[in-house]
Scaffold this active site. Structure first.
Site, PDB file in Angstrom:
ATOM      1  N   TYR A  19       5.048   0.696   2.634  1.00 39.92           N
ATOM      2  CA  TYR A  19       3.845  -0.002   2.172  1.00 39.92           C
ATOM      3  C   TYR A  19       4.208  -1.106   1.175  1.00 39.92           C
ATOM      4  O   TYR A  19       3.741  -2.246   1.286  1.00 39.92           O
ATOM      5  CB  TYR A  19       2.904   1.018   1.531  1.00 39.92           C
ATOM      6  CG  TYR A  19       1.579   0.459   1.074  1.00 39.92           C
ATOM      7  CD1 TYR A  19       0.571   0.174   1.997  1.00 39.92           C
ATOM      8  CD2 TYR A  19       1.324   0.231  -0.270  1.00 39.92           C
ATOM      9  CE1 TYR A  19      -0.657  -0.326   1.574  1.00 39.92           C
ATOM     10  CE2 TYR A  19       0.101  -0.259  -0.698  1.00 39.92           C
ATOM     11  CZ  TYR A  19      -0.890  -0.542   0.228  1.00 39.92           C
ATOM     12  OH  TYR A  19      -2.095  -1.032  -0.189  1.00 39.92           O
TER      13      TYR A  19
ATOM     14  N   THR B  83     -11.714   4.286  -3.768  1.00 42.88           N
ATOM     15  CA  THR B  83     -12.023   4.316  -2.339  1.00 42.88           C
ATOM     16  C   THR B  83     -11.776   5.722  -1.798  1.00 42.88           C
ATOM     17  O   THR B  83     -11.341   6.623  -2.521  1.00 42.88           O
ATOM     18  CB  THR B  83     -11.133   3.326  -1.558  1.00 42.88           C
ATOM     19  OG1 THR B  83      -9.765   3.745  -1.664  1.00 42.88           O
ATOM     20  CG2 THR B  83     -11.270   1.911  -2.108  1.00 42.88           C
TER      21      THR B  83
END
Length: 451
Positions: A357, A392
């Site tokens: 990532y 989130t």
């Protein structure tokens, strides 16, 4: 996701405990509501001797309806919604004393959720090593103010080119409007560069994207859904894209904002061509491309299988390159267009268990830095945002202790909201922001991680 600690701190018992034990104290942040004034009070504008931007900044703010008291004010009990200081006249290290003289007596005069903006010259445009040294020193000032003033106060440094054109002044206005407003609630300690370029002021600053066709990838949920809503609110015709598996959520977002939905797997070999054909047939162009789609497949590098590596790099980085190539080759992004990519502070600081990532998100920063000069002649800007801890579904799955550390390890002592990322991308997407290009803006509450 509810931040129960922040809710407790705002209670009577919580306030007492925070003061007694010196615990993190998350402030209530001023966020944007349509119709809000740029700032909820007066703005004090100051300048170093010989500054070249104060007069222009004053005209911009006055025209925007901002109250500008006498520059000699502020040493008494007067309170300000923002302090704006033109430091471009500082040409050597001895001149930095002027910063102390302006900010020291006013350090306690900024209202909660206030703003500090320092205007400077890009060090690489300075006429001497001494001037470049002094201008580089401004970063330490603004980043420290962002950590010291507290109560939701943010601080930014805006570098404005020494060779401005009409686009420079339009983009400076757009940048000041963003940084002083509630749109920038979770942006602090940043350096923004305003160069020369094509920029068009909107007829209505409450709808700065009126008539623009905007593509948002990964729009079904989280940051992508917030993006679609903010951009539509600002007047854009939003093309919301996500994978077929998220079709129901995607349709709900598109219907809510009056946009259109495109179900497409961006890693499919023909995805760029299919997307280009859709945009050409339905809209004839795409004014703004927002690369938001992204995935995580976390494992330490020694335990990571090749599929985890390949899938993350393909979705988060390579698909952006392929889409850009096709849209640019077919000239579907016109002059005055915008490309905005979502990176991450992981791409700046790295992150254990996320080598794939972090590599992809650092690559996004490289994409922006390499494309910006290449697209300048085509009058297309390209920028990135790098979110920090944002509330989130993904962060809700993080173990409690790590999640709390992520929330508190920033100057705001709290996580950001998807709308904070969306507002920042919205500003970079405005036609008025055309002279802002090649920037990477962190939306992290001035996280303690990374630079």
């Amino acid at each position: 996701m509810t931040d129960r600690y922040a809710s407790f701190v705002r209670s009577g018992a919580g306030r007492t405990l925070v003061k007694r034990l010196g615990l993190p104290d998350p402030p209530r942040l001023r966020r944007h509501t349509p119709g809000d004034p740029i700032v909820p009070g007066p703005v004090l504008l100051g300048a170093a001797t010989g500054g070249r931007l104060a007069e222009r900044a004053g005209k911009i703010l006055a025209a925007a309806g901002v109250e500008l008291p006498d520059p000699g004010a502020g040493e008494s009990t007067e309170r300000f919604a923002a302090l704006v200081y033109d430091a471009t006249g500082i040409t050597d290290s001895t001149g930095l004393r002027q910063l102390y003289d302006f900010f020291h007596p006013r350090a306690r005069s900024v209202l909660p959720s206030g703003r500090v903006v320092v205007l400077g010259t890009p060090p690489d445009e300075c006429g001497s090593p001494r001037e470049a040294t002094a201008q580089r020193a401004l970063e330490g000032l603004t980043r420290s103010i962002g950590k010291e003033f507290g109560r939701g106060v943010t601080a930014q440094l805006v570098h404005v080119t020494k060779d401005p054109d009409a686009g420079t002044w339009t983009s400076l206005e757009a940048t000041l409007r963003f940084l002083l407003s509630g749109r920038s609630a979770y942006v602090s300690g940043q350096v923004v560069r305003v160069g020369a370029g094509t920029a068009v002021a909107p007829a209505d600053w409450d709808r700065p994207l009126d008539g623009q066709v905007v593509l948002v990838t990964g729009a079904a949920r989280g940051i992508g859904a917030a993006l679609a809503r903010v951009l539509a609110r600002d007047g854009a015709r939003v093309v919301a894209l996500d994978i077929p598996a998220a079709g129901d959520e995607l349709a709900a977002v598109a219907n809510e904002i009056g946009g259109s939905a495109v179900q497409l797997d961006l890693t499919a070999p023909d995805a760029p061509q299919r997307l280009a054909e859709h945009l050409a047939e339905r809209h004839g162009r795409v004014d703004v491309v927002v690369h938001n789609a992204g995935i995580t497949r976390d494992k330490t590098l020694g335990r990571m299988d090749a599929d985890r590596w390949d899938s993350v790099l393909d979705v988060n980085l390579s698909s952006q390159e392929r889409i850009n190539d096709v849209l640019l080759e077919r000239e579907l992004i016109p002059a005055g267009g915008r490309i905005v990519s979502v990176s991450s502070i992981a791409g700046i600081a790295g992150n254990r268990g996320q080598t794939n990532y972090a590599t992809s998100k650092a690559g996004v920063i490289g994409l922006v830095e390499s494309l910006a000069p290449a697209l300048r002649e085509r009058q297309i800007s390209v920028n990135a945002v790098a979110p920090g801890f944002i509330e989130t579904r993904l962060t809700a799955r993080i173990p409690l202790v790590i999640r709390e550390a992520g929330r508190r390890m920033n100057s705001m002592s709290q996580g950001g909201l998807p709308v904070d990322v969306a507002e920042t991308i919205g500003w970079l997407a405005w036609p008025a922001s055309g002279a802002v290009s090649g920037n990477v803006v962190r939306v992290c509450g001035q996280s303690l991680l990374g630079a």
